[in-house]
Each structure stands twice: as structure tokens, then as C-alpha cells.
Design a protein around this motif. Sequence first.
Motif, PDB file in Angstrom:
ATOM      1  N   PRO A 238       0.909  -1.132  -0.023  1.00 38.16           N
ATOM      2  CA  PRO A 238      -0.104   0.131   0.009  1.00 38.16           C
ATOM      3  C   PRO A 238       0.933   1.180  -0.064  1.00 38.16           C
ATOM      4  CG  PRO A 238      -0.728  -1.529   1.816  1.00 38.16           C
ATOM      5  CD  PRO A 238       0.481  -2.068   1.295  1.00 38.16           C
ATOM      6  N   PHE A 239       0.347   2.191  -0.857  1.00 39.83           N
ATOM      7  CA  PHE A 239       0.837   3.729  -0.658  1.00 39.83           C
ATOM      8  C   PHE A 239       0.763   4.249   0.558  1.00 39.83           C
ATOM      9  CE2 PHE A 239       0.964   8.018  -1.742  1.00 39.83           C
ATOM     10  CZ  PHE A 239       2.102   8.336  -2.310  1.00 39.83           C
ATOM     11  N   ASP A 240       1.885   5.026   1.129  1.00 36.03           N
ATOM     12  CA  ASP A 240       1.480   5.309   2.468  1.00 36.03           C
ATOM     13  C   ASP A 240       1.919   6.913   2.687  1.00 36.03           C
ATOM     14  OD1 ASP A 240       4.503   5.290   2.204  1.00 36.03           O
ATOM     15  OD2 ASP A 240       4.724   3.965   4.263  1.00 36.03           O
ATOM     16  N   GLY A 241       1.939   7.607   1.445  1.00 31.22           N
ATOM     17  CA  GLY A 241       2.231   8.840   1.430  1.00 31.22           C
ATOM     18  C   GLY A 241       1.059   9.711   0.962  1.00 31.22           C
ATOM     19  N   ALA A 242       1.155  11.217   1.022  1.00 32.81           N
ATOM     20  CA  ALA A 242       0.116  12.163   0.670  1.00 32.81           C
ATOM     21  C   ALA A 242      -0.079  12.356  -0.622  1.00 32.81           C
ATOM     22  CB  ALA A 242       0.684  13.255   1.621  1.00 32.81           C
ATOM     23  N   GLY A 243       1.136  12.017  -1.590  1.00 30.44           N
ATOM     24  CA  GLY A 243       0.636  12.461  -3.021  1.00 30.44           C
ATOM     25  C   GLY A 243       2.142  12.005  -3.450  1.00 30.44           C
ATOM     26  N   LEU A 244       2.134  11.922  -5.063  1.00 31.81           N
ATOM     27  CA  LEU A 244       3.600  11.577  -5.690  1.00 31.81           C
ATOM     28  C   LEU A 244       4.349  12.958  -5.671  1.00 31.81           C
ATOM     29  CD1 LEU A 244       1.926  10.214  -9.071  1.00 31.81           C
ATOM     30  CD2 LEU A 244       2.521   9.175  -7.054  1.00 31.81           C
ATOM     31  N   GLU A 245       5.641  12.721  -5.766  1.00 31.89           N
ATOM     32  CA  GLU A 245       6.730  13.757  -5.368  1.00 31.89           C
ATOM     33  C   GLU A 245       7.325  13.830  -6.898  1.00 31.89           C
ATOM     34  OE1 GLU A 245       9.420  12.854  -2.391  1.00 31.89           O
ATOM     35  OE2 GLU A 245       7.872  13.273  -0.730  1.00 31.89           O
ATOM     36  N   PRO A 246       7.634  15.144  -7.251  1.00 30.66           N
ATOM     37  CA  PRO A 246       8.531  15.251  -8.480  1.00 30.66           C
ATOM     38  C   PRO A 246       9.703  14.290  -8.541  1.00 30.66           C
ATOM     39  CG  PRO A 246       7.767  17.280  -7.466  1.00 30.66           C
ATOM     40  CD  PRO A 246       7.615  16.474  -6.455  1.00 30.66           C
TER      41      PRO A 246
ATOM     42  N   ASP B 227      10.457   7.732  -7.466  1.00 31.07           N
ATOM     43  CA  ASP B 227      10.240   6.399  -8.002  1.00 31.07           C
ATOM     44  C   ASP B 227       9.453   5.564  -7.246  1.00 31.07           C
ATOM     45  OD1 ASP B 227      12.203   6.503 -10.300  1.00 31.07           O
ATOM     46  OD2 ASP B 227      13.799   6.663  -8.774  1.00 31.07           O
ATOM     47  N   TYR B 228       8.300   4.874  -7.876  1.00 33.15           N
ATOM     48  CA  TYR B 228       7.368   4.076  -7.231  1.00 33.15           C
ATOM     49  C   TYR B 228       7.253   2.833  -7.882  1.00 33.15           C
ATOM     50  CZ  TYR B 228       6.184   8.720  -5.464  1.00 33.15           C
ATOM     51  OH  TYR B 228       6.237  10.055  -5.049  1.00 33.15           O
ATOM     52  N   ASP B 229       7.585   1.848  -7.042  1.00 32.08           N
ATOM     53  CA  ASP B 229       7.907   0.265  -7.539  1.00 32.08           C
ATOM     54  C   ASP B 229       6.976  -0.582  -6.841  1.00 32.08           C
ATOM     55  OD1 ASP B 229       8.729  -2.186  -8.493  1.00 32.08           O
ATOM     56  OD2 ASP B 229      10.762  -1.406  -8.661  1.00 32.08           O
ATOM     57  N   GLY B 230       6.170  -1.327  -7.432  1.00 29.51           N
ATOM     58  CA  GLY B 230       5.276  -2.367  -6.749  1.00 29.51           C
ATOM     59  C   GLY B 230       4.298  -1.634  -5.658  1.00 29.51           C
ATOM     60  N   VAL B 231       3.940  -0.437  -6.045  1.00 27.28           N
ATOM     61  CA  VAL B 231       3.023   0.089  -5.182  1.00 27.28           C
ATOM     62  C   VAL B 231       1.501   0.063  -5.391  1.00 27.28           C
ATOM     63  CG1 VAL B 231       2.610   2.596  -3.914  1.00 27.28           C
ATOM     64  CG2 VAL B 231       4.923   1.772  -4.441  1.00 27.28           C
ATOM     65  N   ARG B 232       0.642  -0.055  -4.376  1.00 22.80           N
ATOM     66  CA  ARG B 232      -0.858   0.150  -4.660  1.00 22.80           C
ATOM     67  C   ARG B 232      -1.430   1.483  -4.339  1.00 22.80           C
ATOM     68  NH1 ARG B 232      -4.627  -4.097  -5.512  1.00 22.80           N
ATOM     69  NH2 ARG B 232      -6.454  -3.632  -4.885  1.00 22.80           N
ATOM     70  N   PHE B 233      -2.016   2.009  -5.266  1.00 27.77           N
ATOM     71  CA  PHE B 233      -2.864   3.383  -4.942  1.00 27.77           C
ATOM     72  C   PHE B 233      -4.169   2.920  -5.027  1.00 27.77           C
ATOM     73  CE2 PHE B 233       1.336   4.491  -6.686  1.00 27.77           C
ATOM     74  CZ  PHE B 233       1.744   5.548  -5.960  1.00 27.77           C
ATOM     75  N   GLU B 234      -4.927   3.181  -3.984  1.00 22.17           N
ATOM     76  CA  GLU B 234      -6.378   2.734  -3.711  1.00 22.17           C
ATOM     77  C   GLU B 234      -7.225   3.760  -2.916  1.00 22.17           C
ATOM     78  OE1 GLU B 234      -9.105  -1.101  -3.657  1.00 22.17           O
ATOM     79  OE2 GLU B 234      -7.167  -1.166  -2.715  1.00 22.17           O
ATOM     80  N   GLY B 235      -8.402   4.406  -3.921  1.00 21.28           N
ATOM     81  CA  GLY B 235      -9.169   4.922  -3.182  1.00 21.28           C
ATOM     82  C   GLY B 235      -8.683   6.398  -2.709  1.00 21.28           C
ATOM     83  N   LEU B 236      -7.554   7.097  -3.230  1.00 21.72           N
ATOM     84  CA  LEU B 236      -6.805   8.113  -2.821  1.00 21.72           C
ATOM     85  C   LEU B 236      -7.313   9.206  -3.675  1.00 21.72           C
ATOM     86  CD1 LEU B 236      -3.252   6.472  -2.599  1.00 21.72           C
ATOM     87  CD2 LEU B 236      -4.967   6.780  -0.793  1.00 21.72           C
ATOM     88  N   ASP B 237      -7.286  10.381  -3.046  1.00 18.09           N
ATOM     89  CA  ASP B 237      -7.332  11.673  -3.527  1.00 18.09           C
ATOM     90  C   ASP B 237      -6.124  12.373  -3.854  1.00 18.09           C
ATOM     91  OD1 ASP B 237      -8.083  14.149  -4.597  1.00 18.09           O
ATOM     92  OD2 ASP B 237      -9.409  14.717  -2.942  1.00 18.09           O
ATOM     93  N   LEU B 238      -5.688  12.349  -5.315  1.00 19.33           N
ATOM     94  CA  LEU B 238      -4.330  12.726  -5.776  1.00 19.33           C
ATOM     95  C   LEU B 238      -4.646  14.011  -6.362  1.00 19.33           C
ATOM     96  CD1 LEU B 238      -2.756   9.379  -6.764  1.00 19.33           C
ATOM     97  CD2 LEU B 238      -2.365  10.566  -4.724  1.00 19.33           C
ATOM     98  N   SER B 239      -5.645  14.780  -6.144  1.00 22.82           N
ATOM     99  CA  SER B 239      -5.924  15.817  -7.121  1.00 22.82           C
ATOM    100  C   SER B 239      -4.876  16.890  -6.709  1.00 22.82           C
ATOM    101  CB  SER B 239      -7.246  16.643  -6.530  1.00 22.82           C
ATOM    102  OG  SER B 239      -8.380  15.610  -6.923  1.00 22.82           O
TER     103      SER B 239
ATOM    104  N   ASP C 153       5.337  -1.250 -12.245  1.00 20.30           N
ATOM    105  CA  ASP C 153       4.800  -2.150 -11.423  1.00 20.30           C
ATOM    106  C   ASP C 153       3.623  -1.823 -10.487  1.00 20.30           C
ATOM    107  OD1 ASP C 153       5.674  -4.473 -13.016  1.00 20.30           O
ATOM    108  OD2 ASP C 153       7.418  -4.485 -11.612  1.00 20.30           O
ATOM    109  N   VAL C 154       2.834  -0.920 -10.848  1.00 19.36           N
ATOM    110  CA  VAL C 154       2.060  -0.277  -9.951  1.00 19.36           C
ATOM    111  C   VAL C 154       0.519  -0.556 -10.378  1.00 19.36           C
ATOM    112  CG1 VAL C 154       1.251   1.929  -9.377  1.00 19.36           C
ATOM    113  CG2 VAL C 154       3.649   1.666  -9.267  1.00 19.36           C
ATOM    114  N   GLY C 155      -0.254  -0.648  -9.463  1.00 22.61           N
ATOM    115  CA  GLY C 155      -1.711  -0.569  -9.325  1.00 22.61           C
ATOM    116  C   GLY C 155      -2.155   0.519  -8.651  1.00 22.61           C
ATOM    117  N   MET C 156      -3.230   1.425  -9.553  1.00 27.93           N
ATOM    118  CA  MET C 156      -3.877   2.600  -9.109  1.00 27.93           C
ATOM    119  C   MET C 156      -5.312   2.420  -9.323  1.00 27.93           C
ATOM    120  SD  MET C 156      -3.342   6.479 -10.048  1.00 27.93           S
ATOM    121  CE  MET C 156      -1.650   6.499  -9.655  1.00 27.93           C
ATOM    122  N   TYR C 157      -6.094   2.161  -8.296  1.00 27.79           N
ATOM    123  CA  TYR C 157      -7.348   1.971  -8.526  1.00 27.79           C
ATOM    124  C   TYR C 157      -8.239   3.057  -7.630  1.00 27.79           C
ATOM    125  CZ  TYR C 157      -5.005  -2.639  -9.236  1.00 27.79           C
ATOM    126  OH  TYR C 157      -4.387  -3.567  -9.546  1.00 27.79           O
ATOM    127  N   ARG C 158      -9.288   3.388  -8.518  1.00 23.67           N
ATOM    128  CA  ARG C 158     -10.404   4.520  -7.871  1.00 23.67           C
ATOM    129  C   ARG C 158      -9.640   5.740  -7.363  1.00 23.67           C
ATOM    130  NH1 ARG C 158     -11.442  -0.512  -7.172  1.00 23.67           N
ATOM    131  NH2 ARG C 158     -10.592  -0.583  -4.965  1.00 23.67           N
TER     132      ARG C 158
END
Length: 220
Positions: free
Chosen positions: A21-29, A32-44, A55-60
Amino acid sequence: MATSAVREARLPQVTLPELRPFDGAGLEPDGDYDGVRFEGLDLSGTDGGGATLLDVGMYRCALDEARLARLRVIDSVLEGVWGVGTDLAGGELRDVELRDARLGGVQLHGARLNRVLVRGGKIDYLNLRQARLTDVTFEGCVLTEPDFGGASLERVAFRDCVLRRVEFHQARFKNVDLRGATELDIATGVGSLAGAVVSSGQLMELAPAFAAQLGVRVED
């Protein structure tokens, strides 16, 4: 006279590993994100320009106004993402599945798409100007006013999808299969269709546009 067959687009072969699971607040400039699952997050509004997703899964996840220029997405699945004004200009998508997206005003101009499957969902005002698409399949989706102006399309297929007010001005085609489009409404660029294949029914529907392109008047 025999005609050569259209070379089919190669589909991505994505097999994700076990994701953490991704445990950050958002993506950074440039992150590098390897083997991470983003799910139900607000990345606006997130600023992840130049980042790499491998190798990332990004869902909803929400991607409203996300600043993701030059983002690299490789061997990944994006499912149920939504948002308006997502900036992916100059990015790279390679071996990616985009499923059931609901997006508007996505900026992908100058991007490179290689072995990408866009399945289901609806994308409005997709900007692919000057992009390079190789082995890309659009399947079962609705594209409203997509802009392929000046883009290069090679082994690209549209299957059971809707193309409304599509812009093909100065696009370059090689083995592009439009026969599976259930609705093909070309706003501009009929004269750029060399290298594309259409069905006989589509040809009849496009006949007035072809005549106008050639300056031919049709009168009864």
C-alpha cells in the motif's frame, strides 16, 4: 486485387507482483514508485512531474488537476481513475492497461504510448497532439472530441468504441484500424486518413467529407 492485412496492435502483458500500500500524501516530482498500490486516494493537484511508476496498481483514485508532466508509467494498471485537467504532457506509458477511466481534458500532447490498452470508461477532450502511439488499443470506450493533431499512430485499433468529433489534422497513420468504431465522427483531418482502414459502411458515411476535401460538388 489482393490487399495486405492490417497488422494488429500488440496488447500489453501486465502481471503485477504483490503490491504494498502507498503510505504517502501524494506523488513527488521525479519520485520512483515500484510495486506500489494506490487505492481510493485523492491525488488531486499532486505534483509528480517526472516521476516513474513501475509495476504499480492505481485503483479508484482522483486525479483532478494533477501535475504529472513527463510521468513514466511502465508495466502498470490504472483502473477506475477519474479527474479533470490531468497533465501528462510529454509522458510515457509502456505496457499499461487503463480500465474504466472517467477523465476530462487530459493533456498527453507529445507523449509516447507503447503497448497500451484503454478499455471501457469515457474520456472527454483527450489531447494527444504530436504524440506517438504504437500498439495502442481503444476498446469499449467513449472518446469525445479527442485531438490526434500531428500525432503518429502505428498499429492502433479502435474496437467497439465511440469517436465523437475526433481531430485527425496532420496525423500520420500506419496500420490503423478504425473498422471497429461503432461511431466515427471526424471533425477535421479526413485528408490525413492514408494508412488507416475503414469499413464499407464507414466509407459511405464519410463520403461527403471526402468529397468536400477534394472540392467535389455532389448534386442530384
